[in-house]
Each structure stands twice: as structure tokens, then as C-alpha cells.
Motif scaffolding. Structure first.
Motif, PDB file in Angstrom:
ATOM      1  N   ILE A   1     -53.856  54.312  63.787  1.00 22.87           N
ATOM      2  CA  ILE A   1     -52.569  54.193  63.772  1.00 22.87           C
ATOM      3  C   ILE A   1     -51.919  54.799  62.296  1.00 22.87           C
ATOM      4  CG2 ILE A   1     -52.269  51.792  63.995  1.00 22.87           C
ATOM      5  CD1 ILE A   1     -49.468  52.827  65.445  1.00 22.87           C
ATOM      6  N   SER A   2     -51.060  55.325  61.900  1.00 24.52           N
ATOM      7  CA  SER A   2     -50.760  55.459  60.498  1.00 24.52           C
ATOM      8  C   SER A   2     -49.308  54.640  60.414  1.00 24.52           C
ATOM      9  CB  SER A   2     -50.192  57.140  60.439  1.00 24.52           C
ATOM     10  OG  SER A   2     -51.507  57.728  60.345  1.00 24.52           O
ATOM     11  N   LEU A   3     -49.337  54.194  59.113  1.00 20.87           N
ATOM     12  CA  LEU A   3     -48.013  53.868  58.715  1.00 20.87           C
ATOM     13  C   LEU A   3     -47.279  55.265  58.371  1.00 20.87           C
ATOM     14  CD1 LEU A   3     -49.278  51.177  56.189  1.00 20.87           C
ATOM     15  CD2 LEU A   3     -47.487  50.546  58.092  1.00 20.87           C
ATOM     16  N   ARG A   4     -45.952  55.085  58.547  1.00 18.81           N
ATOM     17  CA  ARG A   4     -45.028  56.423  58.296  1.00 18.81           C
ATOM     18  C   ARG A   4     -44.028  56.020  57.443  1.00 18.81           C
ATOM     19  NH1 ARG A   4     -47.699  59.827  61.770  1.00 18.81           N
ATOM     20  NH2 ARG A   4     -48.292  58.883  63.705  1.00 18.81           N
ATOM     21  N   SER A   5     -43.504  57.021  56.502  1.00 21.11           N
ATOM     22  CA  SER A   5     -42.575  56.510  55.545  1.00 21.11           C
ATOM     23  C   SER A   5     -41.052  57.027  56.239  1.00 21.11           C
ATOM     24  CB  SER A   5     -42.895  57.552  54.333  1.00 21.11           C
ATOM     25  OG  SER A   5     -41.644  57.385  53.280  1.00 21.11           O
ATOM     26  N   LYS A   6     -40.274  56.027  55.874  1.00 19.53           N
ATOM     27  CA  LYS A   6     -38.751  56.314  56.240  1.00 19.53           C
ATOM     28  C   LYS A   6     -38.062  56.346  54.746  1.00 19.53           C
ATOM     29  CE  LYS A   6     -39.038  53.746  60.251  1.00 19.53           C
ATOM     30  NZ  LYS A   6     -38.575  52.493  61.194  1.00 19.53           N
ATOM     31  N   HIS A   7     -38.694  56.948  53.720  1.00 20.73           N
ATOM     32  CA  HIS A   7     -37.980  57.328  52.480  1.00 20.73           C
ATOM     33  C   HIS A   7     -36.658  57.940  52.465  1.00 20.73           C
ATOM     34  CE1 HIS A   7     -37.396  57.684  48.382  1.00 20.73           C
ATOM     35  NE2 HIS A   7     -37.539  58.968  48.397  1.00 20.73           N
ATOM     36  N   VAL A   8     -35.530  57.315  51.867  1.00 17.56           N
ATOM     37  CA  VAL A   8     -34.270  57.731  51.565  1.00 17.56           C
ATOM     38  C   VAL A   8     -34.180  58.449  50.486  1.00 17.56           C
ATOM     39  CG1 VAL A   8     -31.797  57.217  51.853  1.00 17.56           C
ATOM     40  CG2 VAL A   8     -33.566  56.095  53.231  1.00 17.56           C
ATOM     41  N   ASP A   9     -33.691  59.532  50.423  1.00 18.37           N
ATOM     42  CA  ASP A   9     -33.620  60.232  49.142  1.00 18.37           C
ATOM     43  C   ASP A   9     -32.402  59.541  48.313  1.00 18.37           C
ATOM     44  OD1 ASP A   9     -35.301  62.154  49.759  1.00 18.37           O
ATOM     45  OD2 ASP A   9     -34.000  63.657  50.536  1.00 18.37           O
TER      46      ASP A   9
END
Length: 511
Positions: free
Chosen positions: A232-240
Motif C-alpha cells: 500500500i502506498s503513501l500518497r502525497s497531499k502536497h499543497v502548492d
């Protein structure tokens, strides 16, 4: 005795007749009396032909012909090529690898450490500190080495003074007191702890949840034990507009829940995380703990970077959550704690009903660890346990020293247009290097992920090494991470300065 039939006469001769065996060749036709050549016969002074040939010459020529043919025949059957091929074919059946290690022969550390061995390369790849360990740690080892009795075998499951020190240290974080002899196991590094846990607890057909990216040995160790890794992957919630942080990488709770079932034996948790530097929050750990309890699943918690947590973050042990002590193995490392990776000492802490299975693996594999190293480590721990609230305590001071280096590394990477992911813990930082637009056309293996080719190219052409992040991924997720490389910043300022010169010079060339 081996018997050989010659093609010309059908007569059997001994293998010892062969010149290779050091004996005089036997007559090719032992059934006939040997003819002597008579001195002065026509066949000696001249070559006769047809019916006029002297009998003695006829038999001599026949014998010579037979010997020549036999020599060719023997040369053929004793040909080194044939012997080599038959031996190789015979040995290949015996030397074939065990099925449990099939497909596990590649290793990122062997490959890239070799590339970085050139003294001209600035090595920010392998997690190899070039800073000095604490002086008192080295001094204790020097003192211990001079004591004869401490240069001999010690207790197989951990040197008595070390397991007692570990019990005292970690007892400060758990509600229950830790039994040093039954709930602590000292191993050959954290690798040894992982191996013991997986070999001792995972059976063929068991499923083990592995969070991507993961330290590279997790998957092969699970497979060697006959288990099935479930990724299962960690997924990014990066905010510009804001710095990219390791805390932006999270698990989807619903997706995580879908990975658990009746076959799930364990989940491997790594916090602080390598390579992202993520430190799991209390809420994130609670989600994992609830699922472990619901599905009666074990947790193997790799916490080797537990003391390296930066401002605004807190390391929490999942074993301290309600219902988790009895199902968790917690793993620690002397190499990461005191910057002595060459000592290769690690430990596992957990309930006796789990630790005893790890002990069984250890007593039937490596048995024990180096006595002087364990004693020196115990003494070092006692020094710091007594001053846990003191800023000089190495367990507190190293993270402050490294936080400065982390911030410096972030600034450097950003100054040349890269996008680093700021770690909340550990001593690695990963960055998207695709903006450097490196020309990798001369790289030989076009089937490798982009980051593998990039790091090899950078090491060769820029004399700067790193580690490709796709090495921490399973086959299906490599594309997700192949534009990232990992840099290590537990380095002397002089090493980081040398890296800065390379990166800035590179940036000027491409601008």
C-alpha cells in the motif's frame, strides 16, 4: 580398471595405456605376436608398396596407424572442453539456488556503494555517518577491549548489562516494566531483528502488509519466509505554495482497511520513515492499531530513527497504544542511536510469547553478538539514561545537530530549482530531480528506472552519489517514485560543503 575400445581394431586397452597416465602404450593387438623389424630389410631403407612390402614393415605401419588413430580418439574423450561441460552440467544441478531466494539476488546497497567507492566521489548515498561518534562511546569500547573476560562469548540473547540497560531505558516509555531476559533480544543490527521477527513469526501463505516506499529488505525477507507481501502506498497531499513535507505523505484509511483480511499475519511499520522521513501522528497510528486489533494482526515496528525527530514532531511507539503491546515487536539500532553503524547491534523488544520465537531463530543462526561491543554500548546507555533531561544527552543533542544540517540541505536543493521533501525525522532527504533535465542518453541499461540511471550518471559525471528512491518500491510502484533520489545529511560540514560546490557548479552549467 576402465576399458576402452579402439575404433580401428575393436581391441580393448587399459586407460592406463594412455600417455596421460604415464605408462608405455600397449600393443594395439595383443593377440598377435609382435613382429620385429629386421635390420637391413627393404622396408627400412625405402618405402615398399603393394605385395612386395616386407611383412615386418607392413605390421609396423599398421601399428603406427593404429596408435595415431587411438591417440586422436583418446584426445577426443579426454578433451578439456567436454570434461568441463560435463562437470559444469553435473555441478549446476547441485549448485542451484534454493527456491526461497529466487529473484532476490539484486541489492541496491551493493550496487551503489561500489559506485561511490571512488575517493573522488562525494558520498551522500548510503546512510553512513562520517561525523565522529560521541567520545565517551569510543572510550568505553577502548576500556572494555582491555578486559580479557569481555573478549569471550556472552549470553546468546543479549549481554546481561546491555539487556538491563535497554529494559531501564525503554521502561520509561511503556506502562509495564520490561523483563530484560524474556522481553529483550539483542541482534546483529536492526537487520537481524527484522530477520528474526519475520522468520520466527511468518509462515508460508501468510500475508504481510508493507507500506511503500519501504526499506528495501522488507519484501525479500517476507518472501524468503514464504509470506506474501501486500503493498500500500503513501500518497502525497502536497499543497502548492508551501514547502513539501514528509507529513504530506499519508495512507488512505479505507485503502489500508481493504488490505487486511483473515490471512493478514503482520504489518511492517517504519516511523520515523526511511526514505521519506515521515513521523506518524497519533491519529495515524491509532488507525493502524485499530485494524491490527480487529484482524488479530501482528505489528513489526521498525523504529531505528526514534531519537532523530525534529521540531514540531513527536515520536510515539505504537506498542504503547491500548491492545498493542501483546502483538508488537519494536526494533531499535545502536548504529542509528550513537552513530556507530559499523557496530551492527540492534534489538527487539516485545512480549515474551513473541520474543521467544525470535530467540529460537537467533540460537539456530548467529547465536550471539560481539561481547565487547555490547558491554561498551551498555555503558554508553547508562551514561545517557542518567541524564535524559540534559541537553548534553546524545539521545537529545544529535537531532538538534542534524536539524541544522537538514535545513541547510533543503535550502541548497531549493536554490538550484529542485523540490525537496522536508523530513520530520531521520537523516535522509529526497528530492524530485527531473527538473535538472540531465542527458542520460549514454546510460547503457535503458530498462532501468529513471532514478537508477540518473544516480549512476551523476556519480560518474558529477562525482556526487545518492540513492534511487525506486529501490524502496515494489515493481508496480517504481514509476510513482522514479523521479526522486535520496540524499544523506548525517555528514561533516566539509562533506556537505563539497556537495554544495558540485550542485551549484552544475546549476550554473545548465542555466
Amino acid at each position: 580398471m576402465n576399458r576402452i575400445v579402439t575404433p580401428e581394431t575393436g581391441a580393448r586397452t587399459s586407460a592406463r595405456a594412455d600417455p596421460h597416465f604415464g605408462s608405455r602404450p600397449l600393443d594395439p593387438d595383443p593377440g598377435r605376436p609382435r613382429e620385429r623389424l629386421q635390420r637391413g630389410s627393404a622396408g627400412i631403407n625405402g618405402v615398399s608398396s603393394g605385395k612386395g612390402m616386407a611383412p615386418s614393415m607392413f605390421f609396423a605401419q599398421r601399428r603406427l596407424c593404429s596408435l595415431g588413430s587411438r591417440a586422436k580418439f583418446l584426445k577426443m574423450i579426454y578433451s578439456p572442453k567436454i570434461f568441463r561441460l560435463s562437470t559444469s552440467a553435473r555441478l549446476s544441478l547441485k549448485f542451484k539456488n534454493a527456491k526461497r531466494i529466487k529473484g532476490l539476488d539484486s541489492n541496491v546497497w551493493i550496487e551503489f556503494t561500489k559506485l561511490a567507492a571512488d575517493p573522488s566521489v562525494v558520498n551522500l548515498g548510503q546512510g553512513l555517518p562520517d561525523i565522529s561518534p560521541p567520545e565517551y562511546v569510543k572510550e568505553e569500547l577502548s576500556k572494555v577491549a582491555a578486559i580479557d573476560s569481555l573478549n569471550q562469548y556472552t549470553r546468546g540473547f543479549g549481554h546481561p548489562s546491555l539487556v538491563k540497560a535497554l529494559s531501564c531505558l525503554y521502561g520509561k516509555f511503556y506502562q509495564n516494566q520490561i523483563d530484560p531476559n524474556k522481553e529483550v533480544l539483542v541482534t546483529v543490527g536492526a537487520y537481524g531483528s527484522l530477520f528474526n521477527a519475520i522468520q520466527g513469526l511468518i509462515d508460508e501463505g501468510d500475508e504481510v502488509i508493507v507500506i511503500v516506499p519501504f526499506y528495501d529488505c522488507y519484501e525479500p525477507m517476507v518472501r524468503m519466509a514464504g509470506g506474501t507481501p501486500v503493498f500500500i502506498s503513501l500518497r502525497s497531499k502536497h499543497v502548492d505554495g508551501k514547502k513539501w513535507s514528509s507529513s504530506d505523505w499519508t495512507l488512505d484509511p479505507e485503502e489500508l482497511a481493504s488490505k487486511f483480511n483473515s490471512k493478514t499475519k503482520a504489518i511492517i511499520l517504519n516511523s520515523p520513515h526511511n526514505p521519506l522521513g515521515k513521523v506518524y501522528t497519533k491519529e495515524e497510528l491509532q488507525v493502524i492499531a485499530d485494524l491490527c486489533i480487529k484482524y488479530d494482526t501482528l505489528c513489526i515496528s521498525d523504529e531505528v530513527y526514534e531519537w532523530l525527530v525534529y521540531t514540531g514532531n513527536e515520536h510515539l511507539k505504537i506498542a504503547t497504544f491500548p491492545g498493542m503491546w501483546e502483538r508488537t515487536i519494536t526494533i531499535g539500532s545502536a548504529g542509528k542511536t550513537f552513530s556507530v553503524t559499523g557496530w551492527k547491534l540492534g534489538w527487539s523488544i516485545g512480549p515474551n510469547h513473541l520474543i521467544k520465537h525470535l530467540q529460537t531463530v537467533q540460537q539456530n543462526s548467529i547465536y550471539t553478538c560481539a561481547t565487547p561491543l555490547q558491554e561498551a554500548l551498555a555503558r554508553a546507555f547508562w551514561i545517557d539514561v542518567k541524564r535524559m533531561d540534559d541537553p548534553e544527552c546524545y539521545l537529545n543533542s544529535l537531532s538538534k545537530e542534524l536539524e541544522v544540517k537538514r535545513d541547510w540541505m533543503v535550502h541548497l536543493l531549493e536554490s538550484v530549482g529542485l523540490k525537496p521533501i522536508v523530513p520530520d525525522g531521520g537523516y535522509f532527504i529526497i528530492a524530485d530531480v527531473s527538473l535538472l533535465d540531465a542527458d542520460l542518453s549514454d546510460m547503457k541499461n535503458s530498462n532501468e528506472p529513471y532514478d537508477y540511471k540518473f544516480v549512476k550518471w551523476m556519480t560518474k559525471n558529477k562525482k556526487l552519489s545518492a540513492i534511487p528512491v525506486s529501490a524502496f518500491c515494489n515493481k508496480e510502484t517504481k514509476l510513482q517514485f522514479e523521479k526522486f533520489v535520496r540524499f544523506c545529511f548525517i555528514k561533516k560540514d566539509s562533506t556537505l560543503d563539497a556537495a554544495e560546490e558540485i550542485i551549484k557548479a552544475w546549476s550554473r552549467q545548465t542555466s
